[in-house]
Each structure stands twice: as C-alpha cells, then as structure tokens.
Design an enzyme around this catalytic site. Sequence first.
Site, PDB file in Angstrom:
ATOM      1  N   GLY B  22       5.378   5.921  14.447  1.00  0.00           N
ATOM      2  CA  GLY B  22       5.672   5.987  15.871  1.00  0.00           C
ATOM      3  C   GLY B  22       6.842   6.909  16.176  1.00  0.00           C
ATOM      4  O   GLY B  22       6.792   7.725  17.099  1.00  0.00           O
ATOM      5  N   PHE B 121       5.726   6.848 -10.393  1.00  0.00           N
ATOM      6  CA  PHE B 121       5.170   5.777  -9.577  1.00  0.00           C
ATOM      7  C   PHE B 121       3.728   5.551  -9.987  1.00  0.00           C
ATOM      8  O   PHE B 121       3.089   6.442 -10.542  1.00  0.00           O
ATOM      9  CB  PHE B 121       5.244   6.157  -8.094  1.00  0.00           C
ATOM     10  CG  PHE B 121       5.968   5.142  -7.264  1.00  0.00           C
ATOM     11  CD1 PHE B 121       7.340   5.095  -7.269  1.00  0.00           C
ATOM     12  CD2 PHE B 121       5.265   4.225  -6.499  1.00  0.00           C
ATOM     13  CE1 PHE B 121       8.018   4.148  -6.514  1.00  0.00           C
ATOM     14  CE2 PHE B 121       5.933   3.279  -5.735  1.00  0.00           C
ATOM     15  CZ  PHE B 121       7.296   3.235  -5.741  1.00  0.00           C
ATOM     16  N   ASP B 222      -1.141  -6.026  16.069  1.00  0.00           N
ATOM     17  CA  ASP B 222      -1.344  -6.065  17.520  1.00  0.00           C
ATOM     18  C   ASP B 222      -2.189  -4.896  18.045  1.00  0.00           C
ATOM     19  O   ASP B 222      -3.131  -5.088  18.806  1.00  0.00           O
ATOM     20  CB  ASP B 222       0.011  -6.078  18.258  1.00  0.00           C
ATOM     21  CG  ASP B 222       0.937  -7.190  17.754  1.00  0.00           C
ATOM     22  OD1 ASP B 222       0.540  -7.948  16.846  1.00  0.00           O
ATOM     23  OD2 ASP B 222       2.060  -7.290  18.270  1.00  0.00           O
ATOM     24  N   GLN B 241      -4.733  -4.378   0.259  1.00  0.00           N
ATOM     25  CA  GLN B 241      -4.054  -4.249  -1.032  1.00  0.00           C
ATOM     26  C   GLN B 241      -3.109  -5.412  -1.323  1.00  0.00           C
ATOM     27  O   GLN B 241      -2.286  -5.771  -0.487  1.00  0.00           O
ATOM     28  CB  GLN B 241      -3.233  -2.956  -1.043  1.00  0.00           C
ATOM     29  CG  GLN B 241      -2.471  -2.763  -2.346  1.00  0.00           C
ATOM     30  CD  GLN B 241      -1.851  -1.378  -2.425  1.00  0.00           C
ATOM     31  OE1 GLN B 241      -0.791  -1.123  -1.860  1.00  0.00           O
ATOM     32  NE2 GLN B 241      -2.534  -0.476  -3.098  1.00  0.00           N
ATOM     33  N   HIS B 243      -0.070  -6.162  -3.689  1.00  0.00           N
ATOM     34  CA  HIS B 243       0.908  -5.517  -4.568  1.00  0.00           C
ATOM     35  C   HIS B 243       1.171  -6.463  -5.733  1.00  0.00           C
ATOM     36  O   HIS B 243       1.389  -7.656  -5.518  1.00  0.00           O
ATOM     37  CB  HIS B 243       2.194  -5.252  -3.783  1.00  0.00           C
ATOM     38  CG  HIS B 243       3.162  -4.348  -4.479  1.00  0.00           C
ATOM     39  ND1 HIS B 243       3.816  -4.714  -5.632  1.00  0.00           N
ATOM     40  CD2 HIS B 243       3.582  -3.089  -4.200  1.00  0.00           C
ATOM     41  CE1 HIS B 243       4.607  -3.711  -6.013  1.00  0.00           C
ATOM     42  NE2 HIS B 243       4.472  -2.721  -5.168  1.00  0.00           N
ATOM     43  N   LEU B 253       8.687  -8.040  -1.765  1.00  0.00           N
ATOM     44  CA  LEU B 253       8.300  -6.948  -2.648  1.00  0.00           C
ATOM     45  C   LEU B 253       9.369  -6.602  -3.694  1.00  0.00           C
ATOM     46  O   LEU B 253      10.547  -6.513  -3.387  1.00  0.00           O
ATOM     47  CB  LEU B 253       8.063  -5.719  -1.767  1.00  0.00           C
ATOM     48  CG  LEU B 253       7.499  -4.481  -2.459  1.00  0.00           C
ATOM     49  CD1 LEU B 253       6.094  -4.755  -2.939  1.00  0.00           C
ATOM     50  CD2 LEU B 253       7.508  -3.317  -1.494  1.00  0.00           C
ATOM     51  N   THR B 255       9.761  -3.315  -5.852  1.00  0.00           N
ATOM     52  CA  THR B 255       9.145  -1.994  -5.859  1.00  0.00           C
ATOM     53  C   THR B 255       8.501  -1.629  -7.194  1.00  0.00           C
ATOM     54  O   THR B 255       8.987  -1.988  -8.264  1.00  0.00           O
ATOM     55  CB  THR B 255      10.165  -0.898  -5.500  1.00  0.00           C
ATOM     56  OG1 THR B 255       9.535   0.380  -5.661  1.00  0.00           O
ATOM     57  CG2 THR B 255      11.375  -0.920  -6.411  1.00  0.00           C
ATOM     58  N   GLU B 256       7.420  -0.861  -7.055  1.00  0.00           N
ATOM     59  CA  GLU B 256       6.785  -0.261  -8.218  1.00  0.00           C
ATOM     60  C   GLU B 256       7.766   0.682  -8.916  1.00  0.00           C
ATOM     61  O   GLU B 256       7.626   0.966 -10.098  1.00  0.00           O
ATOM     62  CB  GLU B 256       5.602   0.544  -7.683  1.00  0.00           C
ATOM     63  CG  GLU B 256       4.522   0.840  -8.630  1.00  0.00           C
ATOM     64  CD  GLU B 256       3.300   1.294  -7.834  1.00  0.00           C
ATOM     65  OE1 GLU B 256       2.723   0.457  -7.112  1.00  0.00           O
ATOM     66  OE2 GLU B 256       2.940   2.465  -7.930  1.00  0.00           O
ATOM     67  N   ARG B 287      -2.231  -0.317  -8.134  1.00  0.00           N
ATOM     68  CA  ARG B 287      -1.896  -1.692  -7.789  1.00  0.00           C
ATOM     69  C   ARG B 287      -3.086  -2.647  -7.866  1.00  0.00           C
ATOM     70  O   ARG B 287      -2.940  -3.786  -8.291  1.00  0.00           O
ATOM     71  CB  ARG B 287      -1.318  -1.717  -6.374  1.00  0.00           C
ATOM     72  CG  ARG B 287       0.012  -1.019  -6.316  1.00  0.00           C
ATOM     73  CD  ARG B 287       0.498  -0.836  -4.903  1.00  0.00           C
ATOM     74  NE  ARG B 287       1.821  -0.217  -4.920  1.00  0.00           N
ATOM     75  CZ  ARG B 287       2.472   0.170  -3.839  1.00  0.00           C
ATOM     76  NH1 ARG B 287       1.914   0.011  -2.652  1.00  0.00           N
ATOM     77  NH2 ARG B 287       3.665   0.718  -3.937  1.00  0.00           N
ATOM     78  N   HIS B 353      -0.085  -6.913   0.799  1.00  0.00           N
ATOM     79  CA  HIS B 353       0.882  -5.858   1.035  1.00  0.00           C
ATOM     80  C   HIS B 353       0.466  -4.824   2.071  1.00  0.00           C
ATOM     81  O   HIS B 353       1.265  -4.424   2.898  1.00  0.00           O
ATOM     82  CB  HIS B 353       1.156  -5.165  -0.296  1.00  0.00           C
ATOM     83  CG  HIS B 353       2.240  -4.127  -0.248  1.00  0.00           C
ATOM     84  ND1 HIS B 353       3.508  -4.429   0.160  1.00  0.00           N
ATOM     85  CD2 HIS B 353       2.240  -2.816  -0.586  1.00  0.00           C
ATOM     86  CE1 HIS B 353       4.259  -3.326   0.090  1.00  0.00           C
ATOM     87  NE2 HIS B 353       3.504  -2.337  -0.337  1.00  0.00           N
ATOM     88  N   ARG B 395      -4.625   2.062  -1.891  1.00  0.00           N
ATOM     89  CA  ARG B 395      -3.572   3.052  -1.661  1.00  0.00           C
ATOM     90  C   ARG B 395      -2.664   3.172  -2.879  1.00  0.00           C
ATOM     91  O   ARG B 395      -2.328   2.178  -3.506  1.00  0.00           O
ATOM     92  CB  ARG B 395      -2.740   2.633  -0.446  1.00  0.00           C
ATOM     93  CG  ARG B 395      -1.553   3.523  -0.201  1.00  0.00           C
ATOM     94  CD  ARG B 395      -0.831   3.192   1.078  1.00  0.00           C
ATOM     95  NE  ARG B 395      -0.062   1.957   1.065  1.00  0.00           N
ATOM     96  CZ  ARG B 395       1.087   1.798   0.397  1.00  0.00           C
ATOM     97  NH1 ARG B 395       1.571   2.780  -0.345  1.00  0.00           N
ATOM     98  NH2 ARG B 395       1.733   0.646   0.462  1.00  0.00           N
ATOM     99  N   LEU B 401       4.317   6.074   2.978  1.00  0.00           N
ATOM    100  CA  LEU B 401       5.373   6.830   3.658  1.00  0.00           C
ATOM    101  C   LEU B 401       4.912   8.255   3.934  1.00  0.00           C
ATOM    102  O   LEU B 401       5.241   8.836   4.968  1.00  0.00           O
ATOM    103  CB  LEU B 401       6.663   6.809   2.826  1.00  0.00           C
ATOM    104  CG  LEU B 401       7.334   5.429   2.705  1.00  0.00           C
ATOM    105  CD1 LEU B 401       8.574   5.495   1.813  1.00  0.00           C
ATOM    106  CD2 LEU B 401       7.718   4.879   4.062  1.00  0.00           C
TER     107      LEU B 401
END
Lengths: 250, 580
Positions: B22, B121, B222, B241, B243, B253, B255-256, B287, B353, B395, B401
């Site tokens: 956004g 990653f 929403d 997904q 995680h 979470l 992180t990976e 994942r 996730h 994903r 991101l």
Amino acid sequence: MEIRIKIQRFDPERDEAPHWRQYQVGAQPMDRVLDVLHTVRWQHDGGLAFRRSCGHGICGSDAMEINGRNRLACKELVKSLRQPITVAPMRGFRVVKDLMVDMTAFFEKYRAVRPYLMTDDAPPEKERLQSPEQRERYDDTTKCILCGACTTACPSFWANGKFLGPAAIVQAHRFLMDSRDQGAEQRAGVLNDASGVWRCRTIFNCTDACPRGIQVTKAIGDVKKLLVARSASPDGPPARAQRAGGPPSA
Amino acid sequence: MAPRTVVRHQFDAVIVGAGGAGLMAALEASKRCRVAVVSKLYPTRSHTGTAQGGIGAALANVEPDSWEWHMFDTVKGSDYLADQDAVEAMCREAVEVVYDLEHMGLPFNRTPEGKIDQRRFGGHTKEFGKAPVRRSCYAADRTGHMILQTLYQQCIKQQVTFFDEYHLLDLLIEHGRCAGLVALCLATGELHVFHAKSVLLATGGFGRMFKVTSNAYTLTGDGCAVAFRRGVPLQDMEFFQFHPTGIYGLGILVTEGARGEGGVLRNGRGERFMERYAPTLLDLAPRDMISRAIYLEIRDGRGVDGKDYVHLDLRHLGRDVIEGKLPDIADFVRTYLGVDPVKELVPVQPTAHYAMGGLPTTLEAQVLADGVSRPLIGLYAAGECACVSVHGANRLGTNSLVDIVVFGRRGGRHMANALASMDWPTMPAAPEARAQDLIGRLTSPASGESAAQIRAELQQIMMDHVSVFRVGDGLKEALGGLSSLRSRYQHVAVRDRALQFNVELEEALELGYLLDLAWATAVAALARTESRGAHSREDFPKRDDANWLKHSLASLHDDTVALAYKPVRITKFPPKERTY
C-alpha cells in the site's frame, strides 16, 4: 490458574472519568498480558478497548502501563508480574477509550524531526556505499517501533507536553548518525528549540521503558553532543565531521 | 437503530492498507495525483513490519547470481503453478527496487566493501538448483520493519494523506467499475464514503482463520472478502503456506534466516531429519516440504518428548552470530519460551503464515473481474491480498517482500497513468446502504452468540482439516462445520453499542470476512485432487499436471462457492519433478 487483573476503564460515551475494574480470569504463567486482556474482552466484556496487532513486540500497538511501568502487553508474561496486575493507558496523552490514547500529538512530533533520509546528491546507479562501522552507529535507533512507551514514561514530557520527547529524538538520531544523510542543518532547529533535546534531564525512564532495548538516553546524549559540536565549530556545520569511520575502504 | 453519520470524500485514488504494498503504491501514485491511504491500523503497525529475514534480489554482491536463477527458483518453488511472465517481471525488477529502497534510506546490513550484504534463504539457489546462493538482502532480522519504516518515512516526506484506523466495509462496484469504498471510522463510528477513480487493495493476508499462525490478530483478509462479496473471484485459495518454524504454541515466526545462517532442525532423537527429505538443500528446502517433513516426523513418533514439535538448533552458530544477525529471534525465544538459543534448543512447529491465493490481477495489479482477462476498471490489488501469480502453490522466503514492493509500485504507477483519461465514476444512489445494513445486522439483535466463540471454532476446524496435510473426508467435515458456523454467524450479536472505538464490532466484522475466505479455501482444497506445493492431499499424494496444472477461481454465486479454472502461463521453465 486464576489470576487477578485490574484495568483502568473509560468509555467516553458514558463515563465522566476513568475508573478501575478488577477481573478474575483463567490464565497460564507463560501467557502474555495481551492474552489476559483478550480473555477479558472475549469472555467477560466485549467492549474492552485496547490496540494490538502482531502480538510479539514488533508492531508497537499495545504499549501501556503495566504494574506502573510502560510495557508492551504482548511482551510481559503473567508469571513475572505481581497480582493484581494493574493495567492503565500510557500517561500524558488524552485517553480516548479504556487503554487507548490519542496518538496524534505523538506522530506530529515524529514528523517534526523530519524522519526521512535527506540528501542533496543524486543517488548512484546501485547502492550508496556505507561501511559496517558506519552502519553500526545508528543500528540501535533503527529498532524503534514508535510505540510511545519512552515518551509517555518521561517526567519531562509529563511536566511539559510540548517537549519533543524521546521517541522523536530517537528518530532524529537514526538519521543524524547515518553517513548517507545530509539533513542535520534542517533538523537542528527543532532539536535545539526550547522544547527540544535540552528538556531531557537524563532520567533514564525512557531507556527502562523501551521494549526494543534501545539505549534511548544515550541516543539523546549523542544528539546533544552533536548540537554542541555544531554550535562550537568555527567552520560551519560540523555534523558530517562528527561521524565516525571514513568512507568505506573500497 | 439510528443510521450512522456519513462523511463523504473524493480522491483520485484511494489505497486500502498501509503495509509495504500500500505504501509503495501510495508513494508512486501520489507523485501525480491526489491519493488517500485508508488503514485500519496506524501505518507502522502493519504486518510487513514483522517480516524478518530479507528481500530476495540477484544483486550478486557476495557471489555470482542472476535474475534468471531467481526466476527459476521461484517457479520451481511454486511447484510450477506461478505465472512465469509475472515471476520474470518480479525477479528482474527486484534488483532495481532494492536499490530504490536503499536510496530511500533503508539501513541494509553491509559487506566489508560497503555494499548491501546478502545471505542464504530457503529454495534460493545458483545455477538452477545446484547449491544455495546468498540472495537475501537483509537488515538484521528486521528487514520488514525497516521496509515499512522507510516507506512510511517517504510518505511523510511526500505528504501523503492518511486515514488511520478506518476499517473497510464495502467496495462500490457497479457495471464493471469501482467507484470507491465505504469505511468505518473507528474513533467516531461514522461511515466514510470515498468516491475515487480508482482503489487499490493492499489489505494483506488472512492467517487468522487458523489456530496456530504467525499472522497478526488483524490479518483477517478484509479486502479479499469485501471484493469476493461484490462478485470478484478469488484465485488459488487452496494454497496456504505453513512456515516450518513457528515458536511452539504461539506460532510466532522464527525466520528462515536462522537456517540461512546455519541453523538446523532436529527431531526428538536429535537427528537432522531433513537429510532424508531434501538431501541437497537440507534445512534450506522450501517451506512446504519442511513443514510436511516436521508433520511426518511427529506422526511417526519422532517429535520431541512425544509432543507435536521439533527443535531448531542454533547453538553451533555462536553468540556473535545469534546476537548480531538474529537479535529479535533471540529475544522472542527468550521472552516467550524462556529458552536461550545460544545454549538451548528452540521448540518449533509449523505455523500458518502466508496466503498464496487472493484477488487475481494483471501484471499491473489490475483486479480481473472475470479472473481471467477482463480488468475491473478502477480496482487494483497488490501484495498478499493479490494473486498475480508469482508464488503459485508455494512461496519462497524473501519473495513476499519482493512482491509487495514490485507490484505495489506497478499498481501505483498504472493507477496514476490511467487516471488522466478516466471520468469520475457514477456513485450508486445510496453508497453507504450495504455498510449500514452490515453493521445494523450485527448491532441490532437484543441477544445472540458472541463472535469470539465462533472464531475459536473456525480456527480449530481449519487447523484440524485444512492445514499442512488434507484429506477428502476431512475437508468435507470442515465444509460441514463451516456451513454451520456461517449460519450461526447470522445470529451474532455485538453487545457493545458504543460508537467510538467499538472493538467488539470490529472483531465481528473481521470474523465475517474470515468465514467467507475459509469457505472458499476449503471448497477449492476439496476440489483439487492432487498434491502441489502447500496443498498436500493424503488421498492424492502426487502432482497431476495433466489435470491440475491450472489456477482455481472461486466465486460467490447465490450463497454457494462456484469454481472455475484457468491455465498457467509458462514461458521459460516447463514443469519438472520437484526435488531438492
């Protein structure tokens, strides 16, 4: 187990003043205060108003006064709190309902320090270079989640609501110490102002309150030193010379 | 009850949601037109801020890399369900948007030469799968926080107009065109009608339909639900997904990036079990595969102490790496588990996730009215609420991101460009009528059930039957349960009748959104009789390209969910078996 929690309530449509209500609810020792607030909302009183989102200390929504200290409800565990757990809104801002305060003034102060990278140079094709040492200088203040815990724990702010407050100064620090930024001149006015950094009396409440472990008082001290150095320097704004580390070795 | 006060606004463009997608769209569009950002949270509270490990881009700062390799990994990671033209656009532009973010001031970690540092990653490889590659550009383990802060800072600089704490209630869609939206102002209880030439939805995901989730309490889909109710189809909803490393019990979470730095998973016997499931990438497999592996270990009795979790072992990384590169993770684990990751094993379990599915869009983020080719004029979607599709059936880490900044920017640009030649859309006669009705139904009954109880049951049903492993009978049971919850929802009564900050009303609205999206998810999951990516059917364990290499489109018709399908766009990489 059953625990006792005392919550400051205020419904602007019904109440003239805030009042306390105590609840006895089921909880586990490892539960967050946020879990307990949810239990109250979902099982006892659907109207209990508080902000929250991520639930693990990153979004900054649920700062409040818990047993007399500013904390995030999602980072305080029941097991480490004396009962009854008392929960009240952050001090110094208008309470809009129950545990929610009006954050308008907080974000106005945030905007006042121009919390964005200012630079006159056109960006290079790839990234601007910055050494790990230069990056380290402002690492701590990049952690800020704008929860308001520091500012509303500050006696200087309680005494004078015009004070910029620790959170806004932390934001200024994040940019003033960034080797890529050239906005020290533009920020100096608001920081040096009567409501600026000099209202800080080094009380350390902000450092105690910060849920991100930022050395807030130290950051304010860094900004004070920078302003002193600027005014003392005969050769114009020394803000850039103040920065540690030269250009990257490459 | 008396109708609520209605306030009217007019903007060229309105963006709903103030996370990365956004804000990126707002920055781009506000260069050339009057934009308002409407968000139910203060922008810096958005869930982008919780993304930890990094943003993938083939900068090749620390070792050779290319956007083609990134594209290949994304396509393979998606189990070949992603649309490859979209993936190509994303992976090419990833490089440029990361430099853009740096120019905006994002404090990336740096290499000794002063460049943006990169780390490994899951699923990201060199030379089309040969070995892991360092592609994730990161800022400690708070990359999402830094992206959100940086974009918000730029919005302040650019003086973007924000409506903070306004909750989306309805989209004004008539004759194939969007004319604006209606939102509830939480502070006053007023209804705000925004008349706009175009609207971009960036409302994020809906992980709160599951009991164990990494998602914020506010992630209730929403935008997706409101558009769905207005006849827009939802694409690929069966792909959600999990995680692999959520903090045990809480789902928060880890992180990976923790495995990217060298952390490994161990079962109850201390075995590094990923050796048996993904011999090349091991703990850096995608994942979906790791989450399944954990479930299988637990099912075969190799969970820790017979319980439903395994361990993440970070001890060998040493204090410096843990405190320096994973400081937030170390803090979460200490705070919520009382475990010191420097010395002790971290209990983890898969956590809901990320929604791969969402509103079908073009590569310019235009929502497709028919799900296939016809843009709904004036309606856009970007980020997790959209389905371009770049993530297909699963994903890869860091790609959310990339998705938000690339497609947020594309959407913002397209909106601004299109506005010049657009007339103002006609407003419906009583634009706020549906919103008034929606709120009225929840706040009028003298008594009724609470939303909290129904929500708890929804989350349990979805966790039991629509999570990592699914089976036909279980999905049918879930649909039965959801149908009964949807009936009960008709009788929910919000007891609090306050106008100002009525959080009970807000949560009841959110539950309605979740119920509709859960329904579409379960219907699409039951229909897909194959296993692909995050959708794993025990009764159909193989991928079935002959019948199922296609996207699903779920639409609401007369209170039933109808399914249609459309082909996947394949350009460079024909489907192959997916092994790591």
